[in-house]
Enzyme design. Sequence first.
Site, PDB file in Angstrom:
ATOM      1  N   TYR A  31      -1.495  -0.706  10.167  1.00  0.00           N
ATOM      2  CA  TYR A  31      -1.614  -1.058   8.736  1.00  0.00           C
ATOM      3  C   TYR A  31      -0.386  -0.559   7.974  1.00  0.00           C
ATOM      4  CZ  TYR A  31      -3.877  -1.391   4.093  1.00  0.00           C
ATOM      5  OH  TYR A  31      -4.187  -1.694   2.784  1.00  0.00           O
TER       6      TYR A  31
ATOM      7  N   SER B  88       0.867  -1.183   0.000  1.00  0.00           N
ATOM      8  CA  SER B  88       0.000   0.000   0.000  1.00  0.00           C
ATOM      9  C   SER B  88       0.893   1.218   0.000  1.00  0.00           C
ATOM     10  CB  SER B  88      -0.872   0.034   1.250  1.00  0.00           C
ATOM     11  OG  SER B  88      -1.425   1.327   1.420  1.00  0.00           O
TER      12      SER B  88
HETATM   13  N1  NAP Z   1      -8.699  -0.826  -1.371  1.00  0.00           N
HETATM   14  C1  NAP Z   1      -7.620  -0.055  -1.206  1.00  0.00           C
HETATM   15  O1  NAP Z   1      -7.704   1.200  -1.239  1.00  0.00           O
HETATM   16  C2  NAP Z   1      -6.266  -0.681  -1.001  1.00  0.00           C
HETATM   17  C3  NAP Z   1      -5.147   0.159  -1.043  1.00  0.00           C
HETATM   18  C4  NAP Z   1      -3.879  -0.395  -0.849  1.00  0.00           C
HETATM   19  C5  NAP Z   1      -3.739  -1.740  -0.630  1.00  0.00           C
HETATM   20  N2  NAP Z   1      -4.848  -2.545  -0.575  1.00  0.00           N
HETATM   21  C6  NAP Z   1      -4.631  -3.966  -0.321  1.00  0.00           C
HETATM   22  O2  NAP Z   1      -5.235  -4.742  -1.334  1.00  0.00           O
HETATM   23  C7  NAP Z   1      -5.676  -5.997  -0.810  1.00  0.00           C
HETATM   24  C8  NAP Z   1      -7.139  -6.231  -1.168  1.00  0.00           C
HETATM   25  O3  NAP Z   1      -7.896  -5.159  -0.642  1.00  0.00           O
HETATM   26  P1  NAP Z   1      -9.402  -4.851  -1.114  1.00  0.00           P
HETATM   27  O4  NAP Z   1      -9.561  -3.402  -0.985  1.00  0.00           O
HETATM   28  O5  NAP Z   1      -9.707  -5.534  -2.371  1.00  0.00           O
HETATM   29  O6  NAP Z   1     -10.201  -5.543   0.107  1.00  0.00           O
HETATM   30  P2  NAP Z   1     -11.711  -6.066   0.225  1.00  0.00           P
HETATM   31  O7  NAP Z   1     -12.549  -5.511  -0.860  1.00  0.00           O
HETATM   32  O8  NAP Z   1     -12.112  -5.837   1.636  1.00  0.00           O
HETATM   33  O9  NAP Z   1     -11.541  -7.655  -0.010  1.00  0.00           O
HETATM   34  C9  NAP Z   1     -10.758  -8.377   0.883  1.00  0.00           C
HETATM   35  C10 NAP Z   1     -10.683  -9.823   0.458  1.00  0.00           C
HETATM   36  O10 NAP Z   1      -9.804 -10.490   1.361  1.00  0.00           O
HETATM   37  C11 NAP Z   1     -10.480 -11.621   1.903  1.00  0.00           C
HETATM   38  N3  NAP Z   1     -10.005 -11.886   3.266  1.00  0.00           N
HETATM   39  C12 NAP Z   1      -9.983 -11.067   4.343  1.00  0.00           C
HETATM   40  N4  NAP Z   1      -9.486 -11.712   5.404  1.00  0.00           N
HETATM   41  C13 NAP Z   1      -9.183 -12.972   5.001  1.00  0.00           C
HETATM   42  C14 NAP Z   1      -8.660 -14.115   5.609  1.00  0.00           C
HETATM   43  N5  NAP Z   1      -8.322 -14.109   6.914  1.00  0.00           N
HETATM   44  N6  NAP Z   1      -8.498 -15.236   4.885  1.00  0.00           N
HETATM   45  C15 NAP Z   1      -8.822 -15.270   3.553  1.00  0.00           C
HETATM   46  N7  NAP Z   1      -9.333 -14.218   2.910  1.00  0.00           N
HETATM   47  C16 NAP Z   1      -9.512 -13.074   3.622  1.00  0.00           C
HETATM   48  C17 NAP Z   1     -11.945 -11.290   1.850  1.00  0.00           C
HETATM   49  O11 NAP Z   1     -12.697 -12.512   1.866  1.00  0.00           O
HETATM   50  P3  NAP Z   1     -14.275 -12.603   2.309  1.00  0.00           P
HETATM   51  O12 NAP Z   1     -14.944 -11.419   1.717  1.00  0.00           O
HETATM   52  O13 NAP Z   1     -14.693 -13.902   1.727  1.00  0.00           O
HETATM   53  O14 NAP Z   1     -14.337 -12.590   3.789  1.00  0.00           O
HETATM   54  C18 NAP Z   1     -12.019 -10.543   0.514  1.00  0.00           C
HETATM   55  O15 NAP Z   1     -12.096 -11.463  -0.545  1.00  0.00           O
HETATM   56  C19 NAP Z   1      -5.391  -5.934   0.698  1.00  0.00           C
HETATM   57  O16 NAP Z   1      -4.171  -6.577   0.972  1.00  0.00           O
HETATM   58  C20 NAP Z   1      -5.272  -4.447   0.979  1.00  0.00           C
HETATM   59  O17 NAP Z   1      -4.461  -4.156   2.102  1.00  0.00           O
HETATM   60  C21 NAP Z   1      -6.104  -2.046  -0.759  1.00  0.00           C
END
Ligand code: NAP
Length: 246
Positions: free
Chosen positions: A153, A138
Site C-alpha cells: 500500500y 496517503s
Molecule cells: N481511510 C483512510 O484512513 C485513508 C487514508 C489515506 C488514504 N485513503 C485513500 O482514500 C481512498 C478512499 O478510501 P476510504 O477510506 O474512503 O475507503 P472505503 O470507505 O473502503 O471506500 C472505498 C470505496 O472504493 C470503492 N471501490 C473499491 N474497489 C473498487 C473497484 N475495484 N472499483 C470501483 N470502486 C471500488 C468502494 O466501492 P463499493 O463499496 O461499492 O465496493 C467504496 O466506494 C482510497 O484511495 C484510500 O487509499 C484512505
Amino acid sequence: MELKGKIALVTGASKGIGKATAELLGNSGCNVIVNYASDQNGADEVVSVLEELGVQAVAIQADISNKSDVESMFSEIKKQFGTLDVLINNAGIFDMNDSPESLEAFENVFKVNFLAQVMVTNEAVKLMKTGKIVFLSSVHGMIGHGRPDAIAYSAMKAGLDSYMKNLAKHLAPDILVNSISPGKTLTPMWGEMDDKTKNEMAQDHLTERWIMPEEIADGILFLLKNDSVCGEILTVDGGMALKTLG
Ligand SMILES: NC(=O)c1ccc[n+]([C@@H]2O[C@H](COP(=O)([O-])OP(=O)(O)OC[C@H]3O[C@@H](n4cnc5c(N)ncnc54)[C@H](OP(=O)(O)O)[C@@H]3O)[C@@H](O)[C@H]2O)c1
C-alpha cells in the site's frame, strides 16, 4: 474554477471519503457521477442526497480495475453528459494480507489502486477539455521509515505521487492535477474496531483524534477551486507524519 454546473466523476463514491466528496461537490453545484463497485444501496443513497440538492446525479457500477467496465462507464458518461470537468480518483482498497512476502497482495494493491487509476484517467482525459484531477494518496506514501504491514500500500501510494506529478506536467495548463494525502480517516476501509483500538489509533495524530471524511472532502474542494496549485500533494494528516518522525 467555478464548480456550479460542472460534471464530476468520483470513483468509489458509495461510502467513506468518496461519498463525502460527492456530496460536497453536489453542495457546490456540480453534477456528479457516483461510481461504485458492489455497494449499490450506498451509491443510490448518495444519488438521492445529490438530487435533493438540485443537481444531476447518476450511479454507475464499474470495477475500475476491469478494462471493459471502465470503457462501459465512460461510454455511459459520454452518452449522458457529453463531457467531464472533474475526476476524483478516489476508489481504493487496503489488502489485509499486505506483507513483504505477499506477491499476491502487491499485485492486488497495484492493480486496484494504481493501474486502475491510470486506466480511468486515460479514459477521462478523452472527455475533458479543461478541468481538474485529484488523486487520493496517503501519508503512508511519504513516511520514510515505513510500515511493513502496509508495504505494498505504501509503495503504491509513493508511486502514485510520482505518477501524479508527471501527469500534472503532461496535462497543464488545460487540466490541473493534484493529490491529497490523508492520515487515518474514519471510513469503512478500517472495518470494525473496538473503542480501545479506535482511541489508540486516534493518538497517531498530533490532533489526538481521527480525521473525518468531510475534512478530506474539504481539502479536495480547495484543490478544485484553486487554479494555481499544480502537481502538489496536500497533506491533511492531523500532524501524523510529524508525530511518527519523533
Ligand atoms: N481511510 C483512510 O484512513 C485513508 C487514508 C489515506 C488514504 N485513503 C485513500 O482514500 C481512498 C478512499 O478510501 P476510504 O477510506 O474512503 O475507503 P472505503 O470507505 O473502503 O471506500 C472505498 C470505496 O472504493 C470503492 N471501490 C473499491 N474497489 C473498487 C473497484 N475495484 N472499483 C470501483 N470502486 C471500488 C468502494 O466501492 P463499493 O463499496 O461499492 O465496493 C467504496 O466506494 C482510497 O484511495 C484510500 O487509499 C484512505
